[in-house]
Design a protein around this motif. Structure first.
Motif, PDB file in Angstrom:
ATOM      1  N   ILE A   1      -2.601   1.907   8.756  1.00 46.49           N
ATOM      2  CA  ILE A   1      -2.294   2.894   7.731  1.00 46.49           C
ATOM      3  C   ILE A   1      -2.560   2.251   6.375  1.00 46.49           C
ATOM      4  CG2 ILE A   1       0.174   2.274   7.872  1.00 46.49           C
ATOM      5  CD1 ILE A   1      -1.124   5.674   6.712  1.00 46.49           C
ATOM      6  N   GLY A   2      -3.289   2.956   5.534  1.00 43.23           N
ATOM      7  CA  GLY A   2      -3.518   2.513   4.164  1.00 43.23           C
ATOM      8  C   GLY A   2      -2.711   3.375   3.219  1.00 43.23           C
ATOM      9  N   VAL A   3      -2.071   2.746   2.241  1.00 44.56           N
ATOM     10  CA  VAL A   3      -1.218   3.466   1.289  1.00 44.56           C
ATOM     11  C   VAL A   3      -1.758   3.221  -0.121  1.00 44.56           C
ATOM     12  CG1 VAL A   3       1.123   3.723   0.404  1.00 44.56           C
ATOM     13  CG2 VAL A   3       0.759   3.131   2.810  1.00 44.56           C
ATOM     14  N   GLU A   4      -2.149   4.296  -0.790  1.00 43.02           N
ATOM     15  CA  GLU A   4      -2.729   4.191  -2.142  1.00 43.02           C
ATOM     16  C   GLU A   4      -2.172   5.313  -3.011  1.00 43.02           C
ATOM     17  OE1 GLU A   4      -4.305   3.434  -5.525  1.00 43.02           O
ATOM     18  OE2 GLU A   4      -4.504   2.003  -3.889  1.00 43.02           O
ATOM     19  N   ALA A   5      -1.754   4.973  -4.224  1.00 39.46           N
ATOM     20  CA  ALA A   5      -1.147   5.951  -5.128  1.00 39.46           C
ATOM     21  C   ALA A   5      -2.163   6.653  -6.033  1.00 39.46           C
ATOM     22  CB  ALA A   5      -0.089   5.271  -5.998  1.00 39.46           C
ATOM     23  N   LYS A   6      -3.129   5.936  -6.513  1.00 37.40           N
ATOM     24  CA  LYS A   6      -4.068   6.450  -7.518  1.00 37.40           C
ATOM     25  C   LYS A   6      -5.052   7.437  -6.892  1.00 37.40           C
ATOM     26  CE  LYS A   6      -5.962   6.027 -11.678  1.00 37.40           C
ATOM     27  NZ  LYS A   6      -5.535   7.079 -12.530  1.00 37.40           N
ATOM     28  N   SER A   7      -5.120   8.651  -7.428  1.00 40.46           N
ATOM     29  CA  SER A   7      -5.975   9.709  -6.865  1.00 40.46           C
ATOM     30  C   SER A   7      -7.433   9.303  -6.756  1.00 40.46           C
ATOM     31  CB  SER A   7      -5.877  10.986  -7.708  1.00 40.46           C
ATOM     32  OG  SER A   7      -4.600  11.523  -7.616  1.00 40.46           O
ATOM     33  N   ILE A   8      -7.970   8.696  -7.804  1.00 36.25           N
ATOM     34  CA  ILE A   8      -9.392   8.345  -7.784  1.00 36.25           C
ATOM     35  C   ILE A   8      -9.688   7.295  -6.709  1.00 36.25           C
ATOM     36  CG2 ILE A   8      -9.267   6.580  -9.595  1.00 36.25           C
ATOM     37  CD1 ILE A   8     -11.965   7.730 -10.629  1.00 36.25           C
ATOM     38  N   SER A   9      -8.770   6.353  -6.510  1.00 34.01           N
ATOM     39  CA  SER A   9      -8.938   5.345  -5.463  1.00 34.01           C
ATOM     40  C   SER A   9      -8.747   5.962  -4.084  1.00 34.01           C
ATOM     41  CB  SER A   9      -7.937   4.200  -5.660  1.00 34.01           C
ATOM     42  OG  SER A   9      -8.181   3.539  -6.869  1.00 34.01           O
ATOM     43  N   TYR A  10      -7.754   6.846  -3.951  1.00 32.46           N
ATOM     44  CA  TYR A  10      -7.507   7.526  -2.675  1.00 32.46           C
ATOM     45  C   TYR A  10      -8.738   8.329  -2.248  1.00 32.46           C
ATOM     46  CZ  TYR A  10      -5.293  10.472   0.842  1.00 32.46           C
ATOM     47  OH  TYR A  10      -4.985  11.130   2.014  1.00 32.46           O
ATOM     48  N   ASP A  11      -9.374   9.023  -3.186  1.00 36.97           N
ATOM     49  CA  ASP A  11     -10.581   9.790  -2.862  1.00 36.97           C
ATOM     50  C   ASP A  11     -11.718   8.875  -2.420  1.00 36.97           C
ATOM     51  OD1 ASP A  11      -9.267  12.164  -3.399  1.00 36.97           O
ATOM     52  OD2 ASP A  11     -10.045  12.316  -5.446  1.00 36.97           O
ATOM     53  N   CYS A  12     -11.887   7.724  -3.096  1.00 39.57           N
ATOM     54  CA  CYS A  12     -12.897   6.740  -2.672  1.00 39.57           C
ATOM     55  C   CYS A  12     -12.580   6.227  -1.270  1.00 39.57           C
ATOM     56  CB  CYS A  12     -12.944   5.554  -3.631  1.00 39.57           C
ATOM     57  SG  CYS A  12     -13.656   5.909  -5.240  1.00 39.57           S
ATOM     58  N   LEU A  13     -11.316   5.965  -1.019  1.00 41.20           N
ATOM     59  CA  LEU A  13     -10.862   5.479   0.282  1.00 41.20           C
ATOM     60  C   LEU A  13     -11.161   6.484   1.380  1.00 41.20           C
ATOM     61  CD1 LEU A  13      -9.108   3.701   2.181  1.00 41.20           C
ATOM     62  CD2 LEU A  13      -7.097   4.777   1.144  1.00 41.20           C
ATOM     63  N   ARG A  14     -10.806   7.727   1.159  1.00 39.73           N
ATOM     64  CA  ARG A  14     -11.037   8.786   2.152  1.00 39.73           C
ATOM     65  C   ARG A  14     -12.526   8.923   2.476  1.00 39.73           C
ATOM     66  NH1 ARG A  14     -12.558  13.393   1.433  1.00 39.73           N
ATOM     67  NH2 ARG A  14     -12.071  13.526  -0.786  1.00 39.73           N
ATOM     68  N   ARG A  15     -13.353   8.933   1.431  1.00 41.24           N
ATOM     69  CA  ARG A  15     -14.806   9.041   1.642  1.00 41.24           C
ATOM     70  C   ARG A  15     -15.356   7.807   2.353  1.00 41.24           C
ATOM     71  NH1 ARG A  15     -14.611  10.758  -3.747  1.00 41.24           N
ATOM     72  NH2 ARG A  15     -15.661   8.866  -4.398  1.00 41.24           N
TER      73      ARG A  15
ATOM     74  N   PHE B   1       0.068  -2.229  18.602  1.00 40.68           N
ATOM     75  CA  PHE B   1      -0.072  -3.183  17.505  1.00 40.68           C
ATOM     76  C   PHE B   1      -0.480  -2.403  16.270  1.00 40.68           C
ATOM     77  CE2 PHE B   1      -1.353  -6.616  14.890  1.00 40.68           C
ATOM     78  CZ  PHE B   1      -0.681  -7.722  15.371  1.00 40.68           C
ATOM     79  N   ASN B   2       0.339  -2.472  15.231  1.00 37.24           N
ATOM     80  CA  ASN B   2       0.041  -1.668  14.055  1.00 37.24           C
ATOM     81  C   ASN B   2       0.009  -2.502  12.778  1.00 37.24           C
ATOM     82  OD1 ASN B   2       2.771  -2.085  13.810  1.00 37.24           O
ATOM     83  ND2 ASN B   2       3.333   0.054  13.904  1.00 37.24           N
ATOM     84  N   HIS B   3      -0.690  -1.960  11.794  1.00 35.42           N
ATOM     85  CA  HIS B   3      -0.996  -2.662  10.545  1.00 35.42           C
ATOM     86  C   HIS B   3      -0.840  -1.695   9.385  1.00 35.42           C
ATOM     87  CE1 HIS B   3      -4.543  -3.156   7.696  1.00 35.42           C
ATOM     88  NE2 HIS B   3      -3.760  -4.152   7.364  1.00 35.42           N
ATOM     89  N   ALA B   4      -0.319  -2.192   8.279  1.00 35.28           N
ATOM     90  CA  ALA B   4      -0.250  -1.402   7.050  1.00 35.28           C
ATOM     91  C   ALA B   4      -0.898  -2.191   5.922  1.00 35.28           C
ATOM     92  CB  ALA B   4       1.199  -1.084   6.694  1.00 35.28           C
ATOM     93  N   ASP B   5      -1.731  -1.514   5.153  1.00 34.22           N
ATOM     94  CA  ASP B   5      -2.344  -2.097   3.959  1.00 34.22           C
ATOM     95  C   ASP B   5      -1.788  -1.335   2.772  1.00 34.22           C
ATOM     96  OD1 ASP B   5      -4.213  -3.830   2.582  1.00 34.22           O
ATOM     97  OD2 ASP B   5      -5.397  -2.028   2.211  1.00 34.22           O
ATOM     98  N   ILE B   6      -1.048  -2.027   1.912  1.00 36.77           N
ATOM     99  CA  ILE B   6      -0.404  -1.369   0.779  1.00 36.77           C
ATOM    100  C   ILE B   6      -1.196  -1.626  -0.499  1.00 36.77           C
ATOM    101  CG2 ILE B   6       1.893  -1.248   1.785  1.00 36.77           C
ATOM    102  CD1 ILE B   6       2.608  -3.852   0.405  1.00 36.77           C
ATOM    103  N   GLY B   7      -1.266  -0.610  -1.352  1.00 42.48           N
ATOM    104  CA  GLY B   7      -2.109  -0.703  -2.534  1.00 42.48           C
ATOM    105  C   GLY B   7      -3.560  -0.811  -2.096  1.00 42.48           C
ATOM    106  N   THR B   8      -3.954   0.060  -1.200  1.00 42.52           N
ATOM    107  CA  THR B   8      -5.226  -0.027  -0.474  1.00 42.52           C
ATOM    108  C   THR B   8      -6.459   0.061  -1.367  1.00 42.52           C
ATOM    109  OG1 THR B   8      -4.141   0.892   1.455  1.00 42.52           O
ATOM    110  CG2 THR B   8      -6.527   1.001   1.432  1.00 42.52           C
ATOM    111  N   GLY B   9      -6.347   0.735  -2.505  1.00 43.96           N
ATOM    112  CA  GLY B   9      -7.521   0.882  -3.368  1.00 43.96           C
ATOM    113  C   GLY B   9      -8.611   1.657  -2.657  1.00 43.96           C
ATOM    114  N   CYS B  10      -9.833   1.172  -2.726  1.00 42.59           N
ATOM    115  CA  CYS B  10     -10.956   1.869  -2.088  1.00 42.59           C
ATOM    116  C   CYS B  10     -11.080   1.528  -0.603  1.00 42.59           C
ATOM    117  CB  CYS B  10     -12.251   1.587  -2.831  1.00 42.59           C
ATOM    118  SG  CYS B  10     -12.719  -0.136  -2.842  1.00 42.59           S
TER     119      CYS B  10
END
Length: 181
Positions: A58-72, A31-40
């Motif tokens: 899987i979360g998909v985010e384009a903006k670097s600053i949001s992607y870094d917040c997401l990863r952390r 069972f899989n899920h995708a969140d697009i425009g994931t933001g933080c």
């Protein structure tokens, strides 16, 4: 068409009937899920915690600053940062309009979370660009509020490309549609 509350309840029941596992190992249920425009990552992590051990996301985010917040945020809350194909919750830095539908794939030999997805979530920007009044907001917040990279139509188009089609044959009370049994 739209889904009824019964159909949504059935999907919830189907999800909860899948095999249990933990956040550090691969999910056997598929069972899989995708969140697009994931933001933080608020929605991504909410789904991960709500269906702990039952879902790969899987979360998909384009903006670097949001992607870094997401990863952390993933590392802080789940213990992994989502950048390995071994993570049950993975993240990709991609524009949702050009995303290939795949999770992290470190080499051609490893499998990744991939479309079709049983569940897709996303929170499109919510203010029309022509009526937005700029303020001295943090750069990360602007893109989640106004459609600078796409709005609801792009989210819907992306979801329609990757969402799994399923038929619902049971009502929320466990009876088959159109029967009394």
């Amino acid at each position: 068409g739209g889904r009824t509350m019964k159909e949504m309840g059935n999907n919830y029941d189907q999800l909860h009937s899948r095999n249990q596992n933990d956040m550090t190992g691969k999910n056997d249920c598929g069972f899989n899920h995708a969140d697009i425009g994931t933001g933080c990552g608020s929605v991504l992590m909410m789904i991960a915690w709500a269906f702990l051990g039952e879902i790969q996301s899987i979360g998909v985010e384009a903006k670097s600053i949001s992607y870094d917040c997401l990863r952390r945020g993933l590392e802080w809350n789940l213990g992994t940062d989502g950048t390995s194909s071994k993570d049950v919750v993975q993240i990709r830095q991609n524009d949702l309009r050009s995303w290939d539908g795949c999770g992290v794939n470190e080499d051609t030999q490893s499998s990744c979370i991939r479309a079709p997805y049983h569940l897709m979530t996303g929170t499109p920007p919510y203010f029309p660009l022509d009526s937005f009044v700029a303020s001295q907001n943090h750069e990360q917040k602007i893109r989640c509020r106004v459609p600078t990279r796409g709005g609801a139509p792009e989210y819907i188009e992306t979801a329609s490309r990757f969402l799994k089609e399923e038929s619902c044959n049971k009502n929320i009370d466990g009876k088959k549609n159109g029967t009394e049994n």
